[in-house]
Design an enzyme around this catalytic site. Structure first.
Site, PDB file in Angstrom:
ATOM      1  N   ASP A 188      17.738  33.192  18.776  1.00 56.69           N
ATOM      2  CA  ASP A 188      18.374  32.367  19.801  1.00 56.69           C
ATOM      3  C   ASP A 188      17.343  32.099  20.876  1.00 56.69           C
ATOM      4  O   ASP A 188      16.228  32.639  20.826  1.00 56.69           O
ATOM      5  CB  ASP A 188      19.617  33.084  20.392  1.00 56.69           C
ATOM      6  N   GLN A 226      29.190  32.505  20.358  1.00 58.05           N
ATOM      7  CA  GLN A 226      30.495  33.101  20.046  1.00 58.05           C
ATOM      8  C   GLN A 226      30.578  33.536  18.584  1.00 58.05           C
ATOM      9  O   GLN A 226      30.988  34.662  18.287  1.00 58.05           O
ATOM     10  CB  GLN A 226      31.615  32.089  20.343  1.00 58.05           C
ATOM     11  N   LYS A 276      29.385  16.176  14.760  1.00 55.85           N
ATOM     12  CA  LYS A 276      29.909  16.953  13.632  1.00 55.85           C
ATOM     13  C   LYS A 276      30.168  16.045  12.424  1.00 55.85           C
ATOM     14  O   LYS A 276      29.868  16.416  11.286  1.00 55.85           O
ATOM     15  CB  LYS A 276      31.191  17.693  14.034  1.00 55.85           C
ATOM     16  N   TYR A 296      30.341  15.574  20.746  1.00 52.97           N
ATOM     17  CA  TYR A 296      30.350  16.752  19.861  1.00 52.97           C
ATOM     18  C   TYR A 296      30.974  16.391  18.511  1.00 52.97           C
ATOM     19  O   TYR A 296      30.408  16.672  17.450  1.00 52.97           O
ATOM     20  CB  TYR A 296      31.151  17.853  20.564  1.00 52.97           C
TER      21      TYR A 296
END
Ligand code: SER
Length: 323
Positions: free
Chosen positions: A34, A12, A148, A144
């Site tokens: 990627d 994104q 982080k 997640y």
């Protein structure tokens, strides 16, 4: 002259960042990377690489004479919960690989500037939710968010111990029209536009009053590039900066869409994502970003809605309906 590697270029943020960096530095100086085949965007160069393959990444960095790396490959909050060990491995080892390469290059007098995205998911239920401070309790509940928070500490560690020039932002939910929604708790705010443009009601997986910090993609890209272009001495925080765009809840977004698409309807059927959203901030205090590198958001809710409705290319229901 900068030579820039964007890892996670098909994601994104990556696919829009590559275009912006190519405009700024020239398409030939941006290398998109990627897994799998390339998306047809901005960069002149594309490399199919896995960020977990450190030797291959190091070789690409040497081959192109890379000076800046954006390491964006990650699993988000919802997909991460489906496979926590995979999320941990990708999110942590991907970052560590880049930090290690940067440490070696920095020690050899060939420093690499690194960007890595943190998130509002690094906060948790113990965090004050309104105007969340830069320095505060951080007790994330998702794999997640845990990755982080750990990643932020790794960034600060590699800067203070090895002098690695690493920079990071705690992104709010990012709203954009180029990528289909999916993977994140905040993605209802993208899926809702696909429903509106299909002239369908939207069933939201968060409750009407679930306020979250959000940012429109052009502001997110501007923040990212401003942080990376700022002189090193102005980057006081080497973990990650709070950056605020705007804050709203599903009911407010539905009203704003309804003003431009009369008759638009929303209903609410909260699922497991509600429990994640409930632990995240409502709004962020981004005073440090404003004073250290002159951050200023530009896009408000009405402008965001107008732009999304004009630009979203509607995806079929089974892709677009993340609920
Ligand atoms: N947009 C992300 C998510 O919802 C937050 O960083 O997972």
């Amino acid at each position: 002259m900068e030579r820039i590697l964007v890892i996670g270029a098909n994601g994104q943020i990556g696919n829009e960042l590559v275009v912006a960096l190519a405009l700024q530095h020239g398409a030939d100086n941006v290398i998109a990377a990627d897994l799998g085949p390339r998306n047809p965007f901005g960069a002149a160069h594309y490399e199919a690489i896995d960020v977990l393959d450190r030797r291959l990444v190091a070789r690409i960095i040497d081959t192109y004479g890379i000076t800046q790396v954006y390491q964006l490959a990650a699993l988000l909050s919802v997909t991460g919960e489906q496979d926590p060990l995979k999320a941990w491995s990708l999110n942590m080892d991907g970052l560590l690989n880049i930090l290690e390469i940067a440490r070696e290059r920095t020690a050899a007098g060939r420093p690499l500037r690194v960007f890595w995205p943190s998130s509002i998911a690094a906060f948790g239920p113990g965090t004050p939710q309104d105007n969340t401070p830069q320095q505060t309790v951080m007790d994330p509940t998702t794999i997640y968010g845990i990755s982080k928070l750990a990643g932020e500490r790794l960034c600060a560690y590699y800067f203070s111990k090895y002098g690695v020039d690493v920079r990071s932002i705690r992104y709010p939910g990012i709203i954009s029209f180029r990528s289909p929604p999916g993977g994140g708790t905040t993605d209802y705010a993208i899926a809702i536009f696909h429903a509106a443009l299909r002239d369908e009601p939207y069933q939201c997986y968060l409750l009407a009053d679930t306020t979250l910090p959000m940012i429109y993609m052009p502001d997110a890209i501007r923040a990212t590039i401003a942080l990376m272009d700022a002189p090193a001495e102005r980057i006081v925080i080497r973990a990650a900066y709070n950056v605020a765009g705007l804050s709203f809840n599903p009911a407010q977004l539905a009203v704003a869409i309804g003003q431009q698409r009369p008759g638009f309807e929303i209903s609410y059927a909260p699922d497991a994502r509600q429990a994640i959203a409930d632990t995240w901030p409502h709004s962020l205090d981004d005073a440090a970003a404003r004073s250290d590198w002159d951050w200023q958001p530009r896009i408000d809710l009405a402008a965001l809605v107008t732009d999304m409705l004009a630009n979203v290319v509607v995806v079929p229901r089974e892709v677009g309906q993340v609920a």
